[in-house]
Write a protein that holds these residues in place. Structure first.
Motif, PDB file in Angstrom:
ATOM      1  N   ASP A 175      46.298  39.789  39.584  1.00  0.00           N
ATOM      2  CA  ASP A 175      47.002  40.432  38.472  1.00  0.00           C
ATOM      3  C   ASP A 175      47.955  41.514  38.969  1.00  0.00           C
ATOM      4  N   GLY A 176      48.607  41.240  40.110  1.00  0.00           N
ATOM      5  CA  GLY A 176      49.601  42.158  40.647  1.00  0.00           C
ATOM      6  C   GLY A 176      49.048  43.338  41.418  1.00  0.00           C
ATOM      7  N   LYS A 177      47.720  43.439  41.518  1.00  0.00           N
ATOM      8  CA  LYS A 177      47.113  44.551  42.237  1.00  0.00           C
ATOM      9  C   LYS A 177      46.421  44.017  43.484  1.00  0.00           C
ATOM     10  N   GLU A 178      46.476  44.813  44.529  1.00  0.00           N
ATOM     11  CA  GLU A 178      45.910  44.359  45.788  1.00  0.00           C
ATOM     12  C   GLU A 178      44.418  44.107  45.660  1.00  0.00           C
ATOM     13  N   HIS A 179      44.028  42.897  45.971  1.00  0.00           N
ATOM     14  CA  HIS A 179      42.618  42.514  45.942  1.00  0.00           C
ATOM     15  C   HIS A 179      42.002  42.724  47.305  1.00  0.00           C
TER      16      HIS A 179
END
Length: 81
Positions: free
Chosen positions: A54-58
């Motif tokens: 969702d666009g955030k670093e996992h």
């Protein structure tokens, strides 16, 4: 796409990440080459592959597949497990 793989051509671990994503999240991810922008090169150039959820670093690709599957299944706003 909920998942984005920051990748680089010729990176063996990137290829492994792509194969795994094809297996556990077929058609649900996109690949972006780290060399496609100065910002990506600055942020991720020395640590590809990186997975964005969702666009955030996992995180760096060395994550367990089970964790990824749990995160994909959670509802928006729920904490990560």
């Amino acid at each position: 796409m909920r998942l984005t793989l920051i990748s680089r051509d010729g990176c063996h671990l990137c290829e492994v990440a792509e194969q795994t994503l094809d297996r556990i999240a077929p058609g649900q991810w996109a690949k972006v080459d780290v060399d496609s922008s100065i910002e990506l090169e600055r942020d991720y150039g020395d640590r590809v592959p990186v997975l964005l959820l969702d666009g955030k670093e996992h995180g760096y690709w060395r994550i367990e597949e089970e964790r990824l599957l749990r995160d994909l299944a959670r509802q928006p706003g729920e904490p990560r497990l």
